[in-house]
Write an enzyme that holds these catalytic residues in place. Structure first.
Site, PDB file in Angstrom:
ATOM      1  N   GLY A 104       0.806  -1.226   0.000  1.00 24.70           N
ATOM      2  CA  GLY A 104       0.000   0.000   0.000  1.00 24.70           C
ATOM      3  C   GLY A 104       0.834   1.268   0.000  1.00 24.70           C
ATOM      4  O   GLY A 104       2.033   1.269  -0.276  1.00 24.70           O
ATOM      5  N   LYS A 128      11.091   7.868   5.358  1.00 23.47           N
ATOM      6  CA  LYS A 128      12.114   7.672   6.384  1.00 23.47           C
ATOM      7  C   LYS A 128      13.490   7.480   5.755  1.00 23.47           C
ATOM      8  O   LYS A 128      14.516   7.888   6.325  1.00 23.47           O
ATOM      9  CB  LYS A 128      11.769   6.474   7.285  1.00 23.47           C
ATOM     10  CG  LYS A 128      10.432   6.606   7.986  1.00 23.47           C
ATOM     11  CD  LYS A 128      10.278   7.940   8.669  1.00 23.47           C
ATOM     12  CE  LYS A 128       8.846   8.375   8.860  1.00 23.47           C
ATOM     13  NZ  LYS A 128       8.065   8.662   7.687  1.00 23.47           N
ATOM     14  N   ALA A 163       2.271  16.093  10.585  1.00 23.09           N
ATOM     15  CA  ALA A 163       3.463  15.256  10.461  1.00 23.09           C
ATOM     16  C   ALA A 163       3.988  15.207   9.028  1.00 23.09           C
ATOM     17  O   ALA A 163       5.200  15.325   8.793  1.00 23.09           O
ATOM     18  CB  ALA A 163       3.159  13.847  10.966  1.00 23.09           C
ATOM     19  N   ALA A 170      -0.191   3.920  10.336  1.00 29.07           N
ATOM     20  CA  ALA A 170      -0.041   2.534   9.903  1.00 29.07           C
ATOM     21  C   ALA A 170      -0.210   1.555  11.053  1.00 29.07           C
ATOM     22  O   ALA A 170      -0.858   0.510  10.900  1.00 29.07           O
ATOM     23  CB  ALA A 170       1.331   2.345   9.258  1.00 29.07           C
ATOM     24  N   HIS A 202      21.984   3.230  32.124  1.00 25.88           N
ATOM     25  CA  HIS A 202      22.828   4.414  31.967  1.00 25.88           C
ATOM     26  C   HIS A 202      24.079   4.035  31.166  1.00 25.88           C
ATOM     27  O   HIS A 202      24.660   2.986  31.405  1.00 25.88           O
ATOM     28  CB  HIS A 202      23.249   4.941  33.340  1.00 25.88           C
ATOM     29  CG  HIS A 202      24.229   6.076  33.279  1.00 25.88           C
ATOM     30  ND1 HIS A 202      23.836   7.369  33.012  1.00 25.88           N
ATOM     31  CD2 HIS A 202      25.580   6.103  33.420  1.00 25.88           C
ATOM     32  CE1 HIS A 202      24.911   8.149  33.009  1.00 25.88           C
ATOM     33  NE2 HIS A 202      25.984   7.402  33.265  1.00 25.88           N
TER      34      HIS A 202
END
Length: 471
Positions: free
Chosen positions: A41, A52, A188, A324, A450
């Site tokens: 799609g 991206k 967005a 999505a 950390h």
């Protein structure tokens, strides 16, 4: 004419459709999926994934241009826009092949062609026009997953022409690298394209009709984002509308009206329309079946039922949020409900994370501060800046913040909002917390590794309760 019989027919192979088909196959249903274009799609081919890839290129280019900040030398840094696009298209092609593999693996029959619906016995008949003729699919259940497309306003000239005025699709395969770009809409999609082209050197202007960019986000995050984008050279016009677009020669001139009634013109080489989307509901025969459509989207109940026997709808075609991952989850819910699975729950839209992959990234889940107050909640708000985090400083990414909102009485995490490097990879921690109905004590007692950016999530929670450590 060919006839196929199955338990489930899915129309559309985007993230909603193909995930629904896979889940149905897992549950023992004989499944057929119909796709008129490429498998995957819009998302995999012309949306989430290729953008991206483009944004990753922009990120690397930005880092190379600032290599000296890391003790490196990179001289004569440049880019080839055709090669940039080629990489993006290659990523999409790889993903499409991946979906094809998944269909074969799960024994799902793929029918390539355009589908229409007609009255049937258990569910509507699906008639598919293929290259070889017509195929009729008789299924016990039919799921519409036809997606959506860019919204346009022809009367204002806000209509793509494939050359000067682009939708997201044309913006992904530019014929030129524009020197000047106008982006209409700051959700967005608009902000991601603005961020990409601005990073590559285009003089970029963003026009937004409401009083702030990224209007779905928390107001504090929107303000922070606007400040960062302006520092990068973007021009942002809020509370403004584009009255008309006029093409002349090799440029487009936009007439823009501001809230005080004044007008100004902006000239651009190309214009990106990002003013919303509308569902793909046309030419499917939905009206004849009695399917209710409101403002371009199919109306469904909490179980994705359309009200027509045996017909369901999921994903962008049923409306916001147009994401999505929302479509995929709806596909699973719909199929499991059809199969009679135990423990199926309706979609909780407040638990759906939203992400914008600009620079800086933006991510959120749950209520904004304003929405929480509107709901009558007494709240506690925590904040933690990137500049207080060792990993962020080491990455050279000191600009950003994490914000958390809690119910003062119950400790419920009402919302979480982030801006900065890699926050789209962090937000699911808070998404999981909301899904598990975690309260502030659960999050405070969790141990965060950390040095990581995730420590800021912990510190933001601590800050809401006056226990922050590192600021």
């Amino acid at each position: 004419m060919t006839e196929l019989n199955c338990d489930l027919a899915v129309i559309g192979s985007g993230p909603g459709g193909y995930v629904a088909a896979i889940r149905a196959s897992q549950l023992g249903m004989k499944t057929v999926i119909i796709e008129r274009d490429a498998l995957g799609g819009v998302c995999l081919n012309w949306g989430c994934i290729p953008t991206k890839a483009l944004l990753r290129t922009a990120e690397v280019y930005h880092q190379m241009r600032h290599a000296d900040a890391y003790g490196l030398k990179a001289e004569g840094v440049s880019f080839d826009i055709d090669a940039v696009v080629k990489r993006s298209r290659g990523v999409s092609a790889q993903m499409e092949k991946g979906v094809g593999f998944l269909m074969k693996k799960n024994k799902i029959e793929v029918v390539k062609g355009a589908a229409t619906l007609a009255k049937g016995k258990d569910a509507p008949l699906v008639k598919v026009k293929t290259e070889k003729g017509e195929t009729t699919v008789k299924a016990k259940h039919v799921i519409l997953a036809t997606g959506a497309r860019a919204r346009t306003i022809p009367q204002a000239g806000l209509e793509p022409d494939g050359k000067f005025i682009w939708t997201a699709k044309e913006a992904m395969i530019p014929d030129i690298m524009p020197e000047k770009l106008l982006v209409i809409g700051s959700g967005a999609i608009g902000i991601e394209f603005a961020s990409f082209y601005n990073a590559l050197g285009a003089e970029t202007t963003v026009v937004e009709m409401v009083d702030r960019i990224l209007p779905a986000e928390d107001a504090e995050i929107s303000k922070f984002a606007e400040k960062q984008f302006k520092k990068q050279g973007m021009k942002i016009l809020t509370s403004a509308t584009v009255d008309k677009l006029e093409k002349g020669g090799e440029t487009v001139t936009a007439t823009i009206k501001t809230k005080d009634g004044k007008t100004q013109t902006v000239e651009a080489d190309r214009v990106v329309l990002a003013i919303g989307i509308t569902g793909n509901t046309e030419d499917l025969g939905l009206e004849a079946l009695g399917v209710k459509i409101d403002r371009g989207h199919v109306q469904v109940n909490e179980w994705l039922e359309t009200g027509v026997k045996g017909l369901y709808a999921i994903g962008d075609v049923v409306g916001a949020p147009w994401l999505a991952h929302k479509a995929s989850h709806e596909g699973v819910i719909c199929v499991e409900k059809i199969a009679g699975q135990k423990g199926v729950h309706p979609m909780q839209t407040a638990n759906i994370p939203g992400c914008t992959y600009s620079h800086p990234q933006v991510a959120s889940v749950g209520l904004t501060e304003a929405k929480a107050k509107e709901a009558g909640r007494k709240i506690k708000v925590g904040r933690f800046p990137f500049v207080g985090n060792g990993k962020a400083i080491a990455l050279g990414e000191p600009e950003g913040m994490v914000k958390t909102i809690f119910d003062e009485k119950t400790g419920e995490l009402l919302g979480a909002h982030m801006i900065g490097a890699e926050v789209t990879e962090l937000i699911q921690g808070f998404g999981l917390a909301r899904s598990m109905e975690a309260v502030e004590e659960d999050l405070m007692h969790a141990i965060f590794p950390h040095p990581t950016l995730s420590e800021m999530m912990h510190e933001s929670v601590l800050d809401a309760y006056g226990r922050v450590m590192h600021v």
